[in-house]
Design an enzyme around this catalytic site. Structure first.
Site, mmCIF file in Angstrom:
data_model
loop_
_atom_site.group_PDB
_atom_site.id
_atom_site.type_symbol
_atom_site.label_atom_id
_atom_site.label_comp_id
_atom_site.label_asym_id
_atom_site.label_seq_id
_atom_site.Cartn_x
_atom_site.Cartn_y
_atom_site.Cartn_z
ATOM 1 N N LYS A 78 0.664 -1.234 -0.369
ATOM 2 C CA LYS A 78 0.012 0.157 -0.193
ATOM 3 C C LYS A 78 0.776 1.383 -0.241
ATOM 4 O O LYS A 78 -0.210 1.833 -0.246
ATOM 5 C CB LYS A 78 -0.929 0.214 0.908
ATOM 6 C CG LYS A 78 -1.703 -1.006 1.181
ATOM 7 C CD LYS A 78 -2.867 -1.247 2.399
ATOM 8 C CE LYS A 78 -4.162 -1.590 1.677
ATOM 9 N NZ LYS A 78 -3.415 -3.573 1.868
HETATM 10 C C1 LIG Z 1 -4.202 -4.547 1.048
HETATM 11 C C2 LIG Z 1 -3.499 -6.006 1.692
HETATM 12 C C3 LIG Z 1 -4.018 -6.997 -0.154
HETATM 13 C C4 LIG Z 1 -5.401 -6.833 -0.889
HETATM 14 O O1 LIG Z 1 -5.179 -5.710 -1.500
HETATM 15 P P1 LIG Z 1 -6.624 -5.196 -2.734
HETATM 16 O O2 LIG Z 1 -5.891 -3.920 -3.035
HETATM 17 O O3 LIG Z 1 -6.847 -4.453 -1.459
HETATM 18 O O4 LIG Z 1 -7.467 -6.324 -3.384
HETATM 19 C C5 LIG Z 1 -3.672 -8.160 0.091
HETATM 20 N N1 LIG Z 1 -2.220 -8.719 0.740
HETATM 21 C C6 LIG Z 1 -1.567 -7.188 1.830
HETATM 22 C C7 LIG Z 1 -0.864 -7.306 2.360
HETATM 23 C C8 LIG Z 1 -2.631 -5.929 1.977
HETATM 24 O O5 LIG Z 1 -1.880 -5.390 2.790
#
Ligand SMILES: *Cc1c(COP(=O)(O)O)cnc(C)c1O
Length: 480
Positions: free
Chosen positions: A120
């Site tokens: 993120k």
């Molecule tokens: C947010 C997240 C996901 C999922 O990603 P999306 O964009 O919501 O599909 C997967 N793995 C981790 C470690 C995350 O923080």
């Protein structure tokens, strides 16, 4: 470039107008009117831009991609924002998103070397800089109110810390995040970051955010905004690393690659869909879910069925524990030939009344795989443990629980001659308990996080009460 709503609203907006907004006025999500096409000449030029830039290659590539979608920020400013965001100092490596080879044609793309060790950061760090830039230009301020059970909240705080014009009020369920996650968030001493631990569960936090957002006078008076995963700028920032992964796994633009994406809200893999629509030679986009298999069910059967809170499992890959996939509407809009009134009927009406819709008998459903390249699979706690163990034994590489879901499902879709790139979405240290369960030892910890748990903490504990949270915002906010 103009942006439209997936539910057919007639308004068209420019990038900086939707940057600070959440949903479109009709409840839809924003998408560009069309996907800019990257022809063979451009793809070859971008490969050069990415490869010759050394430390600046990723930032330069980001500028190329973003320029196609953002025409209301002067090019020199946008370039400066990209250069400031994607640095070796922030991501710990000049490559920013290096590939790690596991086997011949089987790779991990490291997206979790940013400040909070989850993918993120890739988008949120850019968002922080874009927000600061746009707010200064308008002479405005913004109070970001969010609820988190871990990854999103810390990524938002590390992106917004010290940014002018922005304050963050982040609600988390008191005592329920891992000690490492608590330490990451609560050790921030920046004046503009406010941690609020709510005596309740994550849903209580989310309800308070909803209540405050529905209080329109308060929302306007105190300039309340969000940074949730439906924000188009976040999705756009993620498109860049699909190109970067492709350039690293191939030597010629005649080759194709596939990606496997550990998925929750469908934000990450939706960026892959956008890259593919732009012309990036992607063979397959593999959606990997955990026990919360809303998306796997759809791609297998055509039924999209949101889960009740009681049917949402708490798993050892918690950032994928979703009851509905908030970005999924974007893909369905494309799948249905961009028919806004059909999307409105499905997402605005059918989901509200029946909690589900079905496209399995619609001829268009077959195109999800045949035309858009989507397939899916699912992983469970037992699979996760086995995959973490197997990856460690075979390659001496430690992977986190979410990435393990990706590796497990990716193996079901390997094709000879097509490199498979699994997106590594977090580092194992964030989910130490499961690593110990799988391997019997503690995960590696990047040096900068040594004894982070012992740092002083800055957090206010509060009852699950909307009025109390509003009073706290009023007290800490000179606006209005
Ligand atoms: C947010 C997240 C996901 C999922 O990603 P999306 O964009 O919501 O599909 C997967 N793995 C981790 C470690 C995350 O923080």
């Amino acid at each position: 470039m103009l942006y439209l709503s997936t539910r057919g609203h007639p308004d068209r907006k420019r990038f900086c107008e939707i940057l600070l907004e959440g949903l479109a006025p009709d409840g839809g999500l924003y998408l560009p009117e069309r996907y800019p096409q990257v022809d063979a000449t451009t793809l070859a030029r971008w490969r050069g831009v990415f490869n010759c830039g050394a430390a600046g290659g990723y930032a330069a590539l980001a500028f190329e991609v973003l320029s196609l979608y953002i025409d209301d920020i002067p090019a020199a400013d946008l370039k400066a924002l990209c250069d400031k965001t994607y640095t070796e100092a922030v991501y710990g490596t000049a490559a920013i998103v290096p590939l790690k080879q596991l086997d011949d044609g089987f790779y991990l793309e490291a997206l979790s070397n940013g400040p909070t060790l989850a993918f993120k950061d890739m988008a949120m760090q850019l968002l922080g800089n874009l927000f600061e830039y746009e707010l200064a230009r308008r002479g405005e301020e913004l109070n970001i109110l969010g609820a988190t059970s871990g990854d999103t909240g810390s990524a938002a705080e590390y992106a917004m810390r010290g940014k002018k014009g922005v304050r963050v009020f982040m609600l988390s369920p008191h005592g329920r995040m891992s000690p490492f996650q608590q330490a990451q968030m609560f050790s921030l001493m920046d004046e503009n970051i406010h941690n609020i631990a709510i005596e309740g569960v994550f849903d209580d936090c989310q309800d308070i955010v909803k209540n405050v957002s529905n209080d329109l006078n308060f929302k306007r008076g105190f300039k309340i905004g969000t940074v949730n995963s439906i924000n188009w700028a976040r999705l756009l920032a993620q498109v860049v690393y699909y190109f970067a992964g492709y350039f690293q796994a191939t030597t010629s633009d005649a080759q194709k690659v596939s990606f496997t994406v550990p998925s929750g809200n469908f934000g990450n893999v939706c960026a892959g869909h956008v890259a593919r629509q732009m012309g990036l030679p992607i063979q397959t986009l593999v959606v990997a879910t955990n026990e919360n298999d809303v998306l796997d069910e759809f791609f297998r059967t055509g039924v999209y069925r949101v889960r009740a809170s009681a049917d949402t499992h708490e798993t050892s890959s918690p950032s994928m524990d979703i009851s509905k996939a908030s970005n999924f509407e974007r893909f369905v809009f494309d799948l249905l030939g961009r028919d806004g009134s059909r999307v409105k009927a499905l997402f605005g009406d059918a989901l509200k009344t029946a909690g589900r819709f079905e496209l399995g008998s619609d001829p268009v459903f077959a195109e999800a795989a045949s035309h858009y390249g989507f397939v899916s699979g699912k992983s469970t706690h037992i699979d996760r443990l086995a995959t973490i163990r197997d990856t460690f034994e075979r390659y001496s590489v430690m992977i986190d629980t979410h990435t393990a879901d990706g590796v497990k499902v990716a193996r079901e879709y390997l094709q000879p001659g097509v490199p498979m790139i699994v997106l590594e979405t977090a580092l194992p240290i964030k989910f130490a308990e499961t690593i110990v369960e799988a391997l019997g030892c503690q995960p590696d910890r990047p040096a900068r996080f040594n004894s982070i748990e012992d740092l002083p903490k800055r957090v206010r504990v509060m009852p699950a009460d909307t009025a109390a949270v509003q009073a706290y915002i009023v007290e800490h906010c000179p606006v209005a």
